[in-house]
Design a protein around this motif. Structure first.
Motif, PDB file in Angstrom:
ATOM      1  N   CYS A  28       0.857  -1.589  -0.065  1.00 54.47           N
ATOM      2  CA  CYS A  28       0.163   0.108   0.086  1.00 54.47           C
ATOM      3  C   CYS A  28       0.929   1.055  -0.023  1.00 54.47           C
ATOM      4  O   CYS A  28       0.675   2.308  -0.699  1.00 54.47           O
ATOM      5  CB  CYS A  28      -1.064   0.351   1.180  1.00 54.47           C
ATOM      6  N   LEU A  29       2.100   0.772   0.594  1.00 50.56           N
ATOM      7  CA  LEU A  29       2.496   2.713   0.431  1.00 50.56           C
ATOM      8  C   LEU A  29       3.316   2.310  -0.683  1.00 50.56           C
ATOM      9  O   LEU A  29       3.656   3.579  -0.998  1.00 50.56           O
ATOM     10  CB  LEU A  29       4.203   2.625   1.664  1.00 50.56           C
ATOM     11  N   LEU A  30       3.988   1.077  -1.173  1.00 52.51           N
ATOM     12  CA  LEU A  30       4.442   1.800  -2.292  1.00 52.51           C
ATOM     13  C   LEU A  30       4.040   2.232  -3.602  1.00 52.51           C
ATOM     14  O   LEU A  30       4.373   3.149  -4.530  1.00 52.51           O
ATOM     15  CB  LEU A  30       5.637   0.327  -2.158  1.00 52.51           C
ATOM     16  N   TRP A  31       2.851   1.192  -3.515  1.00 51.73           N
ATOM     17  CA  TRP A  31       1.692   2.126  -4.520  1.00 51.73           C
ATOM     18  C   TRP A  31       1.063   3.021  -4.325  1.00 51.73           C
ATOM     19  O   TRP A  31       0.327   3.253  -5.421  1.00 51.73           O
ATOM     20  CB  TRP A  31       1.367   0.616  -5.193  1.00 51.73           C
ATOM     21  N   PHE A  32       0.675   3.109  -3.563  1.00 54.26           N
ATOM     22  CA  PHE A  32      -0.252   4.126  -2.935  1.00 54.26           C
ATOM     23  C   PHE A  32      -0.048   5.514  -2.710  1.00 54.26           C
ATOM     24  O   PHE A  32      -0.455   6.715  -3.058  1.00 54.26           O
ATOM     25  CB  PHE A  32      -1.486   3.579  -2.033  1.00 54.26           C
ATOM     26  N   ILE A  33       0.896   5.769  -2.429  1.00 57.03           N
ATOM     27  CA  ILE A  33       1.790   7.097  -2.503  1.00 57.03           C
ATOM     28  C   ILE A  33       2.814   7.759  -3.404  1.00 57.03           C
ATOM     29  O   ILE A  33       3.729   6.733  -3.831  1.00 57.03           O
ATOM     30  CB  ILE A  33       2.512   7.080  -1.131  1.00 57.03           C
ATOM     31  N   PRO A  34       2.502   8.751  -4.195  1.00 51.14           N
ATOM     32  CA  PRO A  34       2.932   8.831  -5.418  1.00 51.14           C
ATOM     33  C   PRO A  34       5.063   8.900  -4.906  1.00 51.14           C
ATOM     34  O   PRO A  34       4.980   9.286  -4.076  1.00 51.14           O
ATOM     35  CB  PRO A  34       2.841  10.581  -6.137  1.00 51.14           C
TER      36      PRO A  34
END
Length: 174
Positions: A28-34
């Motif tokens: 989630c941190l890798l894919w959902f934060i630009p």
């Protein structure tokens, strides 16, 4: 092709957070934060996913040092390969830092080493922490779901012609 995952205790806390939950949080941190959004004091190595991965590496190391059960005696090729890569990269890093380097090259080397440590944390947690085949399937389903959400966002941006990602603002990240 069959997957052979043996049942073992895995890395888990008493609160119910296991490796599958930590890996889901990482995805989630890798894919959902630009990716340009970072902690400004840390530069390019300050992305939330990188910081979380470093924390996971420290957690894996702490758990490995403190474990009370004995090793099962089997070889773990993924763990050996990751630790081998870490050792080689640390030797290369030490050799590079032994000579005179411009400041911008030192910063890039530091950032690369921190990112490698983050990657190692995620790989080692996945290797040692997933306790069974059902937890592996859970992680893979969550990964596929996250990929589907990112694909839907890409389609929405293509159809509307607007960049929704540029509108995301997270306090503390620049």
């Amino acid at each position: 092709m069959t997957l052979a995952v043996t049942e073992r205790s895995g890395i888990a806390r008493s609160g119910g957070v296991d490796a599958a939950a930590l890996l889901t949080a990482y995805v989630c941190l890798l894919w959902f934060i630009p990716s340009p959004m970072v902690v400004s004091a840390m530069g390019s190595a300050g992305s939330p996913a990188t910081l979380f991965g470093i924390g996971v590496f420290l957690y894996w190391a702490w758990h490995t040092v403190r474990r009370s059960e004995h090793s099962d005696g089997r070889s773990h090729p993924v763990r050996a390969a990751m630790l081998g890569l870490l050792v080689v990269m640390l030797v290369v890093y030490a050799h590079a830092m032994a000579g005179p380097l411009p400041g911008d090259e030192i910063s890039t080397a530091d950032s690369g080493l921190l990112r490698l440590l983050s990657l190692a944390g995620v790989v080692l947690l996945a290797c040692d922490g997933i306790s069974g085949y059902d937890r592996l399937v859970t992680v893979l389903r969550r990964l596929a779901f996250a990929a589907g959400l990112v694909a839907l966002l890409g389609l929405a941006q293509y159809v509307t012609g607007e960049l929704f990602v540029d509108r995301i603002r997270i306090p503390g990240l620049t």
